[in-house]
Design an enzyme around this catalytic site. Sequence first.
Site, PDB file in Angstrom:
ATOM      1  N   SER A   1     -12.100 -26.563 -14.909  1.00 26.52           N
ATOM      2  CA  SER A   1     -10.840 -27.233 -14.585  1.00 26.52           C
ATOM      3  C   SER A   1      -9.702 -26.319 -14.140  1.00 26.52           C
ATOM      4  O   SER A   1      -8.638 -26.799 -13.779  1.00 26.52           O
ATOM      5  CB  SER A   1     -10.364 -28.078 -15.770  1.00 26.52           C
ATOM      6  OG  SER A   1     -11.149 -29.234 -15.883  1.00 26.52           O
TER       7      SER A   1
ATOM      8  N   SER B   1      -9.455 -30.597 -13.863  1.00 23.07           N
ATOM      9  CA  SER B   1      -8.386 -31.464 -14.332  1.00 23.07           C
ATOM     10  C   SER B   1      -6.986 -30.912 -14.042  1.00 23.07           C
ATOM     11  O   SER B   1      -6.002 -31.642 -14.095  1.00 23.07           O
ATOM     12  CB  SER B   1      -8.535 -31.697 -15.841  1.00 23.07           C
ATOM     13  OG  SER B   1      -8.374 -30.477 -16.560  1.00 23.07           O
TER      14      SER B   1
ATOM     15  N   LYS C   1       1.010 -27.292 -17.534  1.00 20.18           N
ATOM     16  CA  LYS C   1       0.068 -28.415 -17.586  1.00 20.18           C
ATOM     17  C   LYS C   1       0.378 -29.283 -18.794  1.00 20.18           C
ATOM     18  O   LYS C   1       0.661 -28.772 -19.883  1.00 20.18           O
ATOM     19  CB  LYS C   1      -1.369 -27.875 -17.652  1.00 20.18           C
ATOM     20  CG  LYS C   1      -2.454 -28.953 -17.577  1.00 20.18           C
ATOM     21  CD  LYS C   1      -3.856 -28.350 -17.564  1.00 20.18           C
ATOM     22  CE  LYS C   1      -4.925 -29.420 -17.478  1.00 20.18           C
ATOM     23  NZ  LYS C   1      -6.295 -28.849 -17.427  1.00 20.18           N
TER      24      LYS C   1
END
Length: 493
Positions: free
Chosen positions: A183, A159, A79
């Site tokens: 998230s 997210s 990420k």
Amino acid sequence: MSDFTQLGVRDIRDGVANGDFSAREVAESFNAAVASADALNAFIVATPEKALEAADAVDAARAGGKPLGPMAGVPIGMKDLFCTKGVQSTAASHILEGFVPEYESTVSANLWSAGAGMLGKLNMDQFAMGSSNETSHFGPVKSPWKKTGSNATLTPGGSSGGSSAAIAARLCPAATGTDTGGSIRQPAAITGTVGIKPTYGRCSRWGVVAFASSLDQAGPMARSVEDCAIMLGAMAGFDPKDSTSLDAPVPDWFGSLNADLKGKKVGIPREYRMEGIDPAIDASWEQGKEWLRDAGAEVIEMSLPHTKYALPAYYIVAPAEASSNLARYDGVRYGLRDLPEGAGLQDMYAATRAAGFGDEVKRRIMLGTYVLSAGFYDAYYTQAQKIRTLVQRDFDAAFAQCDVILAPTTPTPAFALGELQADPLAMYMNDVFAVPASLAGLPAMSVPATLTEDGLPLGLQIVGKAMDEQSVLNAGLAIEQRAAFTAQPEKWW
């Protein structure tokens, strides 16, 4: 075997260790998958050379008879909230576009030490603020899933949307995620993948771009509970560079996995039965109870009375911390600098932040600044912190009666990109079931359960006591074995 992209973490690791195939073969297969999936927009930067470099090191170590790490030969997605030395790290924001760190985050360094390789940096909501991956400066990630009979482009959640989409599309066997208010769990639930947010402090926050420091926690996302247990073991550990890091040994979660829940009690919170919940979500919750009973657990009703206040409290605490954390992006030291002709220092600050932050980030900074301002601090921020304490006490009381809690992960299946963009409050409601565990700092995971009539995945959430990831993983394994979820999106990208 030619298509290694169908293999998960455990299968790749064991296959490489046993000499069934080389780590390079695996890396090449996933590199090719990433290169052919631009339509999903899951990666901001692809790093095929990093994946091959790590694979060659693993192959050389095996050939030399050296011990291999727990993630040896496994290429993963990272990420873009994690700083990676020599590779652009942007938090999906224009304000950090072009920023190349000179250091490695602790979590990513732990994974490289365990033998993992990096396929690239994954797209995400800007500064991890969002539930649909639509706030990214680099454009939204598209879910590999489609509704039956529809060509509408769906959200992969947020997210960590790039992480969930990449795993579901078989672009990587696993990926890192971060969870501030859901998230990891929300995107995992709506893409048919597995994700766990460990106890706050289990994984170091050092080198992870901060959103809300008292809530942010890194965790693994993968295709199975086993794979998450392996990866979490590699990510976790005490870090003296992080003042909130837990100085506690890392258990062998993978080695202790056990789906037999005899003697365990599973709590069902009354307050999670909310108006407007999708009937398919409710049905999957009922199915989850039956699966856990079948695993030997006793299912009991219990109460978390302050649940309805958790989401409003979260959207005061998190933006307040964000407004403080994001003050460092001023155009002076790194990242974007917008310097209008003849402008002074204050003008440069304003121009840089106006150009560099997206609308959702600005919204949360303004909200956070407001609730921290003189005259409103006690009315909002202090009250929200009191609610947070009450939510934590609710969980303490609940865990005196049960070992884990079962709940839905999300209130709805995946929705179309653009569907909720004009209504921030409706978007925030995506986190309604995930936020309470985040406020309390508890371990929680989402496991795929069923498909809707439209063919979209639904996830179930398990919440556990602080430091008891094992019980969460075990209950997740029990559900996974009984759900036998093997559905994959049909390839269109």
